[in-house]
Design a protein around this motif. Structure first.
Motif, mmCIF file in Angstrom:
data_model
loop_
_atom_site.group_PDB
_atom_site.id
_atom_site.type_symbol
_atom_site.label_atom_id
_atom_site.label_comp_id
_atom_site.label_asym_id
_atom_site.label_seq_id
_atom_site.Cartn_x
_atom_site.Cartn_y
_atom_site.Cartn_z
ATOM 1 N N PRO A 18 -22.518 10.819 -6.696
ATOM 2 C CA PRO A 18 -22.471 10.444 -8.175
ATOM 3 C C PRO A 18 -21.781 11.495 -8.881
ATOM 4 C CG PRO A 18 -24.536 9.732 -7.250
ATOM 5 C CD PRO A 18 -24.049 10.776 -6.206
ATOM 6 N N GLY A 19 -21.070 11.509 -9.766
ATOM 7 C CA GLY A 19 -20.560 12.326 -10.807
ATOM 8 C C GLY A 19 -19.182 13.014 -10.175
ATOM 9 N N SER A 20 -18.980 12.897 -8.946
ATOM 10 C CA SER A 20 -17.870 13.614 -8.482
ATOM 11 C C SER A 20 -16.353 12.993 -8.768
ATOM 12 C CB SER A 20 -18.006 13.416 -6.873
ATOM 13 O OG SER A 20 -17.554 12.196 -6.284
ATOM 14 N N GLY A 21 -16.616 11.639 -9.252
ATOM 15 C CA GLY A 21 -15.335 11.268 -9.655
ATOM 16 C C GLY A 21 -14.442 10.187 -8.649
ATOM 17 N N LYS A 22 -15.079 10.446 -7.481
ATOM 18 C CA LYS A 22 -14.519 9.316 -6.493
ATOM 19 C C LYS A 22 -14.695 8.029 -6.772
ATOM 20 C CE LYS A 22 -14.416 10.451 -2.162
ATOM 21 N NZ LYS A 22 -14.655 10.932 -0.853
ATOM 22 N N SER A 74 0.912 -1.341 -0.195
ATOM 23 C CA SER A 74 0.092 0.132 -0.148
ATOM 24 C C SER A 74 0.761 1.417 0.124
ATOM 25 C CB SER A 74 -1.010 -0.102 1.182
ATOM 26 O OG SER A 74 -1.530 1.082 1.136
ATOM 27 N N ASP A 75 1.829 1.059 0.880
ATOM 28 C CA ASP A 75 2.818 2.468 0.851
ATOM 29 C C ASP A 75 3.559 2.625 -0.402
ATOM 30 O OD1 ASP A 75 1.754 3.033 3.491
ATOM 31 O OD2 ASP A 75 3.276 1.866 4.605
ATOM 32 N N GLU A 100 -11.030 3.163 1.035
ATOM 33 C CA GLU A 100 -9.517 2.809 1.415
ATOM 34 C C GLU A 100 -9.726 2.699 3.072
ATOM 35 O OE1 GLU A 100 -9.991 7.351 0.694
ATOM 36 O OE2 GLU A 100 -10.863 5.332 -0.329
ATOM 37 N N SER A 101 -10.550 3.475 3.863
ATOM 38 C CA SER A 101 -10.306 3.407 5.062
ATOM 39 C C SER A 101 -10.930 1.926 5.749
ATOM 40 C CB SER A 101 -11.075 4.540 5.824
ATOM 41 O OG SER A 101 -12.659 4.340 5.548
ATOM 42 N N MET A 102 -11.748 1.364 4.806
ATOM 43 C CA MET A 102 -12.078 -0.106 5.354
ATOM 44 C C MET A 102 -11.441 -1.134 4.876
ATOM 45 S SD MET A 102 -15.960 0.779 4.163
ATOM 46 C CE MET A 102 -16.764 -1.031 4.612
ATOM 47 N N LEU A 103 -10.198 -1.056 4.119
ATOM 48 C CA LEU A 103 -9.684 -2.034 3.407
ATOM 49 C C LEU A 103 -8.241 -2.486 4.053
ATOM 50 C CD1 LEU A 103 -10.455 -1.225 -0.106
ATOM 51 C CD2 LEU A 103 -11.295 -3.270 1.121
ATOM 52 N N GLY A 104 -7.714 -1.629 4.940
ATOM 53 C CA GLY A 104 -6.477 -1.719 5.768
ATOM 54 C C GLY A 104 -5.244 -1.619 4.553
ATOM 55 N N GLY A 105 -4.619 -2.719 4.211
ATOM 56 C CA GLY A 105 -3.335 -2.450 3.280
ATOM 57 C C GLY A 105 -3.499 -3.083 2.109
ATOM 58 N N GLY A 106 -2.611 -3.242 1.149
ATOM 59 C CA GLY A 106 -2.666 -3.763 -0.251
ATOM 60 C C GLY A 106 -2.302 -2.694 -1.166
ATOM 61 N N LEU A 141 -3.732 2.763 -3.736
ATOM 62 C CA LEU A 141 -4.272 3.425 -4.892
ATOM 63 C C LEU A 141 -5.428 4.179 -4.799
ATOM 64 C CD1 LEU A 141 -3.603 0.652 -7.648
ATOM 65 C CD2 LEU A 141 -2.363 2.760 -7.280
ATOM 66 N N LEU A 142 -6.512 3.755 -4.120
ATOM 67 C CA LEU A 142 -7.521 4.396 -3.600
ATOM 68 C C LEU A 142 -7.567 5.641 -2.722
ATOM 69 C CD1 LEU A 142 -10.132 1.803 -2.784
ATOM 70 C CD2 LEU A 142 -10.235 2.889 -4.610
ATOM 71 N N ARG A 143 -6.256 5.654 -1.730
ATOM 72 C CA ARG A 143 -5.883 6.694 -0.994
ATOM 73 C C ARG A 143 -5.506 7.739 -1.998
ATOM 74 N NH1 ARG A 143 -1.832 6.801 3.948
ATOM 75 N NH2 ARG A 143 -2.058 8.820 4.856
ATOM 76 N N PHE A 144 -4.591 7.413 -2.856
ATOM 77 C CA PHE A 144 -3.834 8.409 -3.724
ATOM 78 C C PHE A 144 -4.896 9.058 -4.566
ATOM 79 C CE2 PHE A 144 -2.362 9.387 -8.128
ATOM 80 C CZ PHE A 144 -1.438 10.310 -7.780
ATOM 81 N N ALA A 145 -5.893 8.042 -5.304
ATOM 82 C CA ALA A 145 -6.887 8.753 -6.101
ATOM 83 C C ALA A 145 -7.686 9.679 -5.466
ATOM 84 C CB ALA A 145 -7.735 7.709 -6.949
#
Length: 658
Positions: free
Chosen positions: A250-254, A83-84, A271-277, A282-286
């Protein structure tokens, strides 16, 4: 016969040990392989009158050298590392967008503002005006180019997310298949070592993409859970995942990933629910890092465009017309609602913009609060009218329909500005370099009073002197001045809203304090004087298009000077307009550096735990070579035992046959 049986058992046991050692050596480079060893036990001795006579050895099982705790810890640490690391890789790409050098956006902004000095020195020089307009177009083009590069990074991230989810689904299916094989093999009472190694390796690979929790079942299978309790793999069944736009706005691009539960609606996971990986990184970055990059870029484009547009519209072109917008920037941006709420955000004060997204959250509708997402700062409002009356970070939130309790509206005011900014003025004569006002010292002045600066500010509103009339500043020689002909009173425009100055003598006429070099703001224009006036000295300010001045405005470049002076305006978190790009570079660099530190830390932890796991499960060729010699000698001794037993048996037969 007993000696033959002992020898035969020993021969077979040592053969199995040799085969196991050879298996270890053959798999020394196999990823995820755990070293195996033959576990031998003594066969129960046979009772005789002389005591229990030993009957040799048997292989009880093939032991897998494995530490379950270390294996799970290593997989979890590897998940955090992935993840990092993937986040750092993308942040470094974004950092390249926010770079300096002669080809950077900061240089383009400096060149654009610097080119106005030539217009200031020679207002009628068409070449100087053309260069300035060219610099403006180049600045807009570099904004668009930087925005396009951010969009390219976003597309790459989206594709990587899709590929990673495809790999997650494939690995989960493979783990489910291996679970089924292990459950079948475990029924014979022995442990299928190689299948267990295969499953552990698949789980380690899966954790590179998404963090899992493992719970063993009684049949030897393992259940894998994500996001705390969602069963990705149960027995021989794997649940597929997908990636798509988040459903909340909807439509915000998240972006979010979805857990496609059989017989139920897909469950959205962020991303806050998934831990690592990698998926989490990528979700945190996007959804966070890339959003900040867009906000930093868009805020600069919006602030520069609005500031220069406003100042240019306060000036006069060579044709005596009012200036128009220099850049195309939006006046408002839409909101993305999680419910029934509807609204938009309007841009009010570019000097107060914060590089952030915002949420309007309804607590007890129509009351709620506006939350700045970059730092969580909240501003309360009592109803929609109260909300519209507040200016928050230079923005005005116009919500026409309140949401229900708990609903939110997401605003991304700066997300698209940089991608769409354009230079609008192409004709050199249309650059509004001249002031709309003219100033002259009184012909009978006796002091050292000099004109230092004159420009239209439009704050609070520009009111020009009527044709044939003047606004006159008269000085009393004791540090004060009075005003005649002005529609308003002198203002302090450093406050929000601007406040009237307090006269030192209420008059009439009111007398105000004069300080050399300090700007005087009246009727939306500003004059700066230097020197010490004598009693009776005056300064006259008139409309630049007044026929009494002829075409003097064409040789005036006061508004070009005001445009150039915008470079020193405080805009971006107390940084000047010219230093705004350096401030943005610093913020992105700080975020990248922090992420690099986290990645180095998680990599160190992951490497340490993997080394500990390998110390238990890994194959050491020196040890295996020693075991080969040991088991070879034992095998040869067992064969010798059989040879001796055969010789004894032959002698016995010969003796009995006589």
């Amino acid at each position: 016969m007993s000696l033959l049986n002992v020898g035969a058992r020993a021969l077979m046991a040592n053969q199995v040990a040799l085969q196991t050692t050879g298996h270890n050596i053959a798999n020394v480079s196999t990823a995820g392989y755990s070293r195996q060893s033959a576990q031998m036990v003594t066969v129960q001795g046979q009772f005789t009158g002389n005591g229990y006579v030993g009957q040799g050895v048997d292989v009880q099982t093939i032991l897998r050298n494995h530490n379950e705790l270390l294996t799970r810890q290593a997989a979890m640490a590897g998940s955090a590392q992935s993840s990092d690391v993937v986040r750092v890789q993308r942040l470094e790409q974004m950092q390249d967008v926010f770079s300096g050098g002669k080809d950077g956006l900061g240089t383009a902004i400096s060149d654009m503002l610097g080119s106005l000095s030539d217009v200031l020195n020679s207002p009628t020089d068409m070449t100087a005006r053309t260069v300035t307009l060219t610099r403006m177009s180049e600045t807009a083009a570099r904004f668009r180019s930087a925005a396009d590069r951010l969009y390219d990074i976003e597309n790459t991230v989206n594709e990587q997310l899709k590929n990673n989810v495809t790999k997650i689904n494939s690995l989960a299916k493979n783990i489910a298949d291996v679970n089924e094989q292990i459950a079948s093999a475990t029924g014979n009472g022995q442990v299928p070592n190689d299948l267990l190694d295969k499953r552990d390796q698949l789980i380690r690979e899966l954790n590179q993409y998404i963090q899992t929790t493992q719970i063993p079942a009684d049949d030897g299978s393992v259940g894998l859970f994500i996001a705390g309790s969602q069963p990705l793999v149960l027995g021989n069944t794997a649940t597929p995942m997908s990636v798509s736009e988040a459903s909340e706005f909807p439509g915000s691009g998240k972006i979010a990933v979805y857990f496609n539960r059989p017989g139920a609606s897909p469950l959205e996971l962020n991303e806050s629910m998934l831990g690592g990986g990698e998926v989490t990184g990528l979700l945190r970055f996007a959804n966070n890092d890339l959003a900040e990059g867009r906000n930093l870029l868009g805020r600069m484009a919006q602030a520069i465009g609005m500031s220069m547009n406003a100042q240019n519209k306060l000036g006069l072109t060579l044709d005596g017309q009012l200036g128009k917008d220099l850049f195309s920037v939006p006046t408002s941006a839409p909101g993305y609602s999680s419910g029934v709420g509807v609204g938009s955000v309007a841009f009010s004060n570019p000097t107060q913009f914060a590089a952030s997204d915002y949420e309007v959250r309804f607590t007890t509708p129509p009351a709620g609060q506006v939350v700045r997402l970059s730092d969580g700062k909240a501003t309360a409002f009592t109803d929609l009218t109260n909300l519209a009356s507040q200016q928050i970070d230079g923005l005005t939130f116009n919500v026409t329909t309140a949401g229900n309790a708990g609903e939110r509206i997401l605003f991304k005011p700066f997300a698209n500005t940089a991608a769409n900014i354009q230079g609008l003025v192409n004709a050199p004569s249309e650059l509004a370099a001249a002031n709309q006002i003219n100033a002259a010292m009184g012909t009978s002045n006796a002091g050292s009073l000099q004109l230092s600066g004159l420009k239209a500010t439009g704050i609070p509103a520009l009111t020009l002197p009527a044709f044939g009339t003047n606004v006159t500043l008269s000085f009393n020689g004791t540090g004060g001045f009075s005003i005649a002909g002005a529609a308003g009173t002198p203002m302090d425009i450093s406050t929000t809203p601007p406040t009237p100055l307090t006269p030192t003598n209420p008059g009439p006429p009111p007398v105000y304090s004069y300080t050399s070099g300090q700007a005087i703001n009246v009727d939306g224009w500003q004059i700066t004087l230097q020197g010490t006036p004598k009693a009776g000295d005056t300064v006259r300010i008139g409309n630049a298009l007044d026929p009494q001045y002829g075409d003097a405005y064409k040789r005036n470049a006061g508004n070009a000077g005001a445009l150039m002076n915008l470079r020193d305006a405080q805009m971006f978190d107390n940084a000047t307009l010219q230093d705004g790009w350096a401030s943005a570079m610093s913020q992105v660099g700080t975020r990248t550096q922090s992420a690099q530190y986290a990645a180095n830390m998680s990599t160190s932890i992951a490497d340490s735990l993997e080394s500990q796991r390998v110390a238990v499960s890994g194959v050491n060729l020196d040890e295996e070579a020693a075991k080969l010699i040991q088991y070879q000698q034992a095998y040869q001794a067992s064969a010798k035992m059989l040879q001796i037993a055969q010789s004894i048996f032959d002698s016995l037969l010969q003796t009995v046959s006589r």
